[in-house]
Design an enzyme around this catalytic site. Structure first.
Site, PDB file in Angstrom:
ATOM      1  CD  GLU A 221      -2.751  -1.395   2.230  1.00 44.17           C
ATOM      2  OE1 GLU A 221      -2.699  -0.571   3.198  1.00 44.17           O
ATOM      3  OE2 GLU A 221      -3.773  -2.291   2.233  1.00 44.17           O
ATOM      4  CG  ASN A 262      -0.721  -6.702  -1.596  1.00 49.28           C
ATOM      5  OD1 ASN A 262      -1.028  -7.485  -2.548  1.00 49.28           O
ATOM      6  ND2 ASN A 262      -1.008  -6.939  -0.410  1.00 49.28           N
ATOM      7  CG  HIS A 298      -9.515  -5.804   0.734  1.00 46.57           C
ATOM      8  ND1 HIS A 298      -9.905  -6.976   1.481  1.00 46.57           N
ATOM      9  CD2 HIS A 298      -8.268  -5.702   0.879  1.00 46.57           C
ATOM     10  CE1 HIS A 298      -8.545  -7.668   2.052  1.00 46.57           C
ATOM     11  NE2 HIS A 298      -7.782  -6.704   1.624  1.00 46.57           N
ATOM     12  CG  ASP A 328     -12.499  -9.147   1.931  1.00 46.15           C
ATOM     13  OD1 ASP A 328     -12.638  -8.117   1.186  1.00 46.15           O
ATOM     14  OD2 ASP A 328     -11.790  -9.265   3.073  1.00 46.15           O
TER      15      ASP A 328
HETATM   16  C1  XIL Z   1      -5.858  -6.898   8.235  1.00 42.92           C
HETATM   17  C2  XIL Z   1      -6.058  -8.313   8.980  1.00 42.92           C
HETATM   18  O1  XIL Z   1      -6.814  -9.362   8.324  1.00 42.92           O
HETATM   19  C3  XIL Z   1      -6.676  -8.036  10.448  1.00 42.92           C
HETATM   20  O2  XIL Z   1      -6.743  -9.034  11.404  1.00 42.92           O
HETATM   21  C4  XIL Z   1      -5.736  -6.884  11.139  1.00 42.92           C
HETATM   22  O3  XIL Z   1      -6.444  -6.367  12.021  1.00 42.92           O
HETATM   23  C5  XIL Z   1      -5.552  -5.950  10.060  1.00 42.92           C
HETATM   24  O4  XIL Z   1      -4.911  -6.019   9.112  1.00 42.92           O
HETATM   25  N1  XIL Z   1      -4.441  -5.097   3.635  1.00 42.92           N
HETATM   26  C6  XIL Z   1      -3.707  -5.894   4.094  1.00 42.92           C
HETATM   27  C7  XIL Z   1      -3.711  -6.891   5.234  1.00 42.92           C
HETATM   28  O5  XIL Z   1      -2.540  -5.855   3.417  1.00 42.92           O
HETATM   29  O6  XIL Z   1      -2.660  -6.968   5.891  1.00 42.92           O
HETATM   30  C8  XIL Z   1      -4.933  -6.362   6.149  1.00 42.92           C
HETATM   31  O7  XIL Z   1      -5.086  -7.589   6.971  1.00 42.92           O
HETATM   32  C9  XIL Z   1      -6.070  -6.112   5.447  1.00 42.92           C
HETATM   33  C10 XIL Z   1      -5.942  -4.859   4.531  1.00 42.92           C
END
Ligand code: XIL
Length: 406
Positions: A221, A262, A298, A328
């Protein structure tokens, strides 16, 4: 539906960039945001959450998810109904088996240490015909592996390694440099002290897992949605070269793993995806090692961008592989039969986008059951984002994934 797709493509393709307005789907507020707070015509600034800030969502053609792009194809057969009146998934296929039959390297899932004592859960997780790849959701992150400087702890991380090894599953390393879940001691460093700490962290992490991973998210990110660099401690102190430095160090530490950047919200054309493309080109011009781009994925039910495939192709055209790394597709709760059916369509379309691209190597869902999804706590009021419900019953989304690989 066509009308809606046309409306979106018109907005996305022709909305002129106006510095005082964010583009459709662009960021328009949130913690640390100093860019535009108004939205391009046809969209409205909508609260997402503190983490993902606010986005300009379409005001036209609202569907079951509350507005967005039309799916490029649909799954028509209705699903049978299970307990609670919601439809269930009925496919008896296994996800990794169908992914590999389609030429992919894996279909995988994230998991977390606290979930591994749930026997009903691990019975599904351990099946390598269902999941051929595992991502550690939290236990390889900086705060988990180096909570104080030079004090490395891999006990939790190694539990995920043993699980994957024992099951014959690939691993995606996640992650090395990220502004979030970063121990506070890192934020107090600058200049060469920061650069050394970053290189030491990544070198130690990748050396510890040397030879164990298929790929590794080295930088996570790096951009804001408008394409400006995220103003975290790394960018603020080291400028853009932190990316070059850490990728180079990662290649030296483990030459066998594929190095990834990523990101989220790369699924539609935006300032962010433009900046990512420019970054890739500048890294390549400077001979900095980079193998792939991770599309986190996401997404929101009814709002899956129709541009997902073409966006991935922008990067494969540069010689990189791509993967969907954290898929997701959440919905506004409560779940309804209509939302479940739309989610099935959405999963099918996302999987089909990867399936259509030879260099889209695999898909990882960000855990597989709603029981352990990060969504409800991060996006209050949303949930039910994964293909198994919280009782570990398959949803229509499962059948959508299988159909996407057909
Ligand atoms: C999330 C985890 O799933 C959670 O359990 C944690 O509290 C926060 O991070 N982008 C990412 C992941 O790259 O590492 C994140 O994972 C979700 C968003």
């Amino acid at each position: 539906m066509l009308k809606l797709a046309a409306a979106f493509s018109t907005l996305a393709a022709f909305a002129p960039f106006v510095a005082s307005q964010s583009a459709v789907w662009g960021q328009c507020g949130g913690i640390g945001w100093s860019g535009a707070s108004t939205c391009a015509s046809g969209s409205v600034c909508t609260y997402s959450n503190a983490y993902y800030s606010r986005r300009c969502t379409l005001t036209v053609g609202t569907g079951s998810g509350g507005g967005g792009t039309a799916p490029s194809s649909t799954v028509s057969s209705p699903s049978p109904t299970g307990s609670g009146g919601l439809p269930v998934g009925t496919s008896t296929s296994k996800l990794n088996t169908v992914a590999k039959a389609a030429g992919k390297t894996y279909f995988g899932t994230a998991t977390d240490n606290s979930e591994l004592t749930d026997a009903a859960y691990t019975a599904i997780l351990d099946d390598n015909t269902e999941f051929g790849q595992i991502s550690p959701a939290n236990s390889w992150k900086w705060d988990a592996t180096e909570p104080s400087q030079g004090d490395f702890t891999f006990t939790q991380g190694d539990a995920i390694l043993s699980l994957a090894k024992g099951n014959g599953q690939l691993l995606r390393g996640h992650n090395c440099v990220w502004y979030n879940q970063l121990p506070s001691w890192v934020n107090s460093l600058s200049g060469s002290a920061l650069s050394s700490a970053m290189v030491n962290h990544c070198t130690t992490l990748l050396t510890h897992y040397k030879g164990d991973t298929y790929s590794f998210d080295i930088v996570n990110e790096p951009f804001n949605d408008d394409g400006t660099w995220r103003t975290d401690v790394f960018y603020n102190s080291l400028g853009t070269s932190y990316v070059n430095t850490v990728l180079t160090a990662a290649r030296t530490a483990d030459p066998s793993t594929k190095l990834y950047i990523n990101e989220y919200n790369l699924e539609y054309p935006s300032g962010k995806s433009d900046s990512m493309l420019s970054l890739v080109q500048s890294l390549q011009a400077a001979d900095v090692p980079l193998d792939g781009i991770g599309f986190q994925g996401h997404l929101i039910v009814g709002q899956v961008p129709t541009t997902f495939q073409s966006q991935m192709e922008e990067f494969t055209a540069l010689g990189l592989e791509v993967a969907i790394t954290e898929l997701d597709i959440r919905m506004t709760l409560p779940a309804t039969a209509a939302l479940y059916e739309q989610q099935k369509t959405d999963y099918q379309n996302v999987v089909a986008a990867c399936n259509a691209i030879e260099k889209c190597v695999g898909i990882t869902i960000w855990d597989f059951t709603d029981k352990y999804s990060w969504v409800p706590s991060t996006f209050p009021g949303s949930g039910a984002a994964l293909p198994w419900d919280s009782n570990l019953v398959k949803k229509p989304a499962f059948d959508g994934i299988v159909a996407g690989f057909a």
